[in-house]
Design an enzyme around this catalytic site. Structure first.
Site, short mmCIF file in Angstrom:
data_model
loop_
_atom_site.label_atom_id
_atom_site.label_comp_id
_atom_site.label_asym_id
_atom_site.label_seq_id
_atom_site.Cartn_x
_atom_site.Cartn_y
_atom_site.Cartn_z
N THR A 170 58.72 127.94 62.68
CA THR A 170 58.16 126.70 63.22
C THR A 170 56.64 126.77 63.10
O THR A 170 56.08 127.86 63.08
CB THR A 170 58.58 126.62 64.70
OG1 THR A 170 59.96 126.30 64.73
CG2 THR A 170 57.79 125.61 65.50
N VAL A 199 68.02 118.99 70.30
CA VAL A 199 66.56 118.86 70.31
C VAL A 199 66.00 120.08 71.04
O VAL A 199 66.44 120.40 72.15
CB VAL A 199 66.11 117.56 71.03
CG1 VAL A 199 64.59 117.49 71.11
CG2 VAL A 199 66.66 116.34 70.31
N GLY A 200 65.04 120.76 70.41
CA GLY A 200 64.45 121.95 71.04
C GLY A 200 63.21 121.58 71.85
O GLY A 200 63.03 120.44 72.27
N ASP A 201 62.36 122.56 72.05
CA ASP A 201 61.15 122.35 72.86
C ASP A 201 60.03 121.65 72.09
O ASP A 201 59.11 121.09 72.69
CB ASP A 201 60.60 123.71 73.32
CG ASP A 201 60.25 124.58 72.12
OD1 ASP A 201 61.15 124.85 71.30
OD2 ASP A 201 59.07 124.96 71.97
N GLY A 221 59.51 129.51 69.36
CA GLY A 221 60.52 130.48 69.78
C GLY A 221 61.77 129.79 70.28
O GLY A 221 62.09 128.67 69.84
N GLY A 223 63.80 127.51 71.93
CA GLY A 223 63.48 126.24 72.56
C GLY A 223 64.09 126.04 73.93
O GLY A 223 63.43 125.55 74.85
N1 ASP Z 1 61.03 126.31 69.23
C1 ASP Z 1 61.83 125.87 68.11
C2 ASP Z 1 63.13 125.32 68.61
O1 ASP Z 1 63.74 125.92 69.48
C3 ASP Z 1 62.12 126.96 67.15
C4 ASP Z 1 60.97 127.81 66.74
O2 ASP Z 1 59.91 127.78 67.34
O3 ASP Z 1 61.13 128.51 65.77
O4 ASP Z 1 63.57 124.34 68.08
#
Ligand code: ASP
Length: 296
Positions: A170, A199-201, A221, A223
């Site tokens: 990301t 949907v993540g963070d 990281g 999410g």
């Molecule tokens: N935070 C992102 C998610 O969980 C993934 C990432 O940061 O690699 O969608």
């Protein structure tokens, strides 16, 4: 004082050469905007476009595929005057961060998702683009094979143990311009093999990113864990009385307690940089007082 910091995901040590080159190109492109007197917003967007275009990031071109072999992307932007815009689960587009900016600047909304976000992009005249590359398809096939063997995973216990090999590539950027304004961006295709619609963070304000007069923070990281702790807001609130580095270290200690794999970057009101993570590596580059630094 012109300052910029970018990252290419908190995760494993895979593809470090490609990810290092991506963050350096990105931070230099963003800084060039600041040097010309451009805004923090334009600088953060420019830096993010470079990262989305890199095949080594999990954002834009070369993004990770979901369980059904499709790419669904999330991206967001927030400035220190609390303006914000995001897209979630958007498909068939090269640079989701551009659409997120339009959500902020051209609509009365904060987040557009799925088909609505795609229709909005079409109205804006943004061309369809298939972000899948040979490399992202190869990774998908490799991890899907593991899913079919039926093992568990750290992020999604009901999926196999692909996560050890997973690079959370990301991307995120934070810029401060000559007027002291701060802008934060994020862009991702989320965690590979996620369920369609997840949907993540990344587009969730307060969790994946936050900015106010105290400073700006971008998270990467796991999410679901980052959302539960509202991690970016925790770090920004701490910047009211602490430096960027003290604040991200504090938030990362909290994340560690909850065993969350993640990383944070930050710029505080005085233009000081912060970065910390709980994983093997988080390729990060920043330029402050004209000097470029690379960190893992
Ligand atoms: N935070 C992102 C998610 O969980 C993934 C990432 O940061 O690699 O969608």
């Amino acid at each position: 004082m012109e300052t910029i910091i970018v990252h290419c995901g908190a995760g494993t040590l895979r593809d470090m050469g490609g990810r290092k080159a991506a963050v350096i190109d990105s931070v230099e492109a963003g800084y060039a905007v600041l040097e010309r007197g451009g805004s923090a917003l334009d600088a953060a967007i420019q830096a993010t476009i470079i990262l989305e275009d890199s095949p080594y990031s999990n954002a834009g071109r070369g993004s990770g595929l979901n369980l059904e072999g499709e790419v669904e992307m999330d991206a967001s932007i927030m400035t220190d005057d609390l303006r914000c815009g995001a897209v979630a689960c958007i498909k068939n587009i090269r640079n989701p961060i551009i659409v997120a900016r339009y959500v902020m600047e051209e609509t009365d909304h904060v987040i557009l998702a799925g088909k609505g976000a795609q229709r909005f992009a079409k109205i804006l005249g943004i061309k369809r683009y298939n972000p899948i590359t040979a490399r992202s398809k190869e990774l998908y096939n490799k991890f899907l094979k593991k899913v079919k063997q039926g093992k568990g995973t750290q992020y999604f216990p009901h999926l196999p143990d692909y996560i050890k090999h997973y690079n959370a590539d990301t991307v995120g950027a934070i810029a401060m311009d000559c007027k002291g304004r701060i802008a934060v961006t994020n862009s991702t295709a989320g965690i590979m093999l996620k369920l369609p619609g997840r949907v993540g963070d990344t587009p969730v304000f307060g969790a994946g990113l936050f900015a106010d007069r105290a400073g700006g923070v971008s998270a990467t990281g796991h999410g679901e864990g980052i959302i539960r702790l509202c991690l970016s807001k925790v770090a920004v609130d701490s910047m009211k009385t602490n430096t960027a580095q003290q604040s991200v270290s504090y938030a990362i200690r909290k994340a560690k307690k909850h065993k969350i794999r993640c990383g944070l970057i930050a710029i505080d009101r005085r233009g000081r940089i912060g970065s910390a993570h709980t994983v093997d590596a988080m390729p990060t580059a920043y330029i402050t007082k004209g000097t470029l630094t690379y960190k893992e």
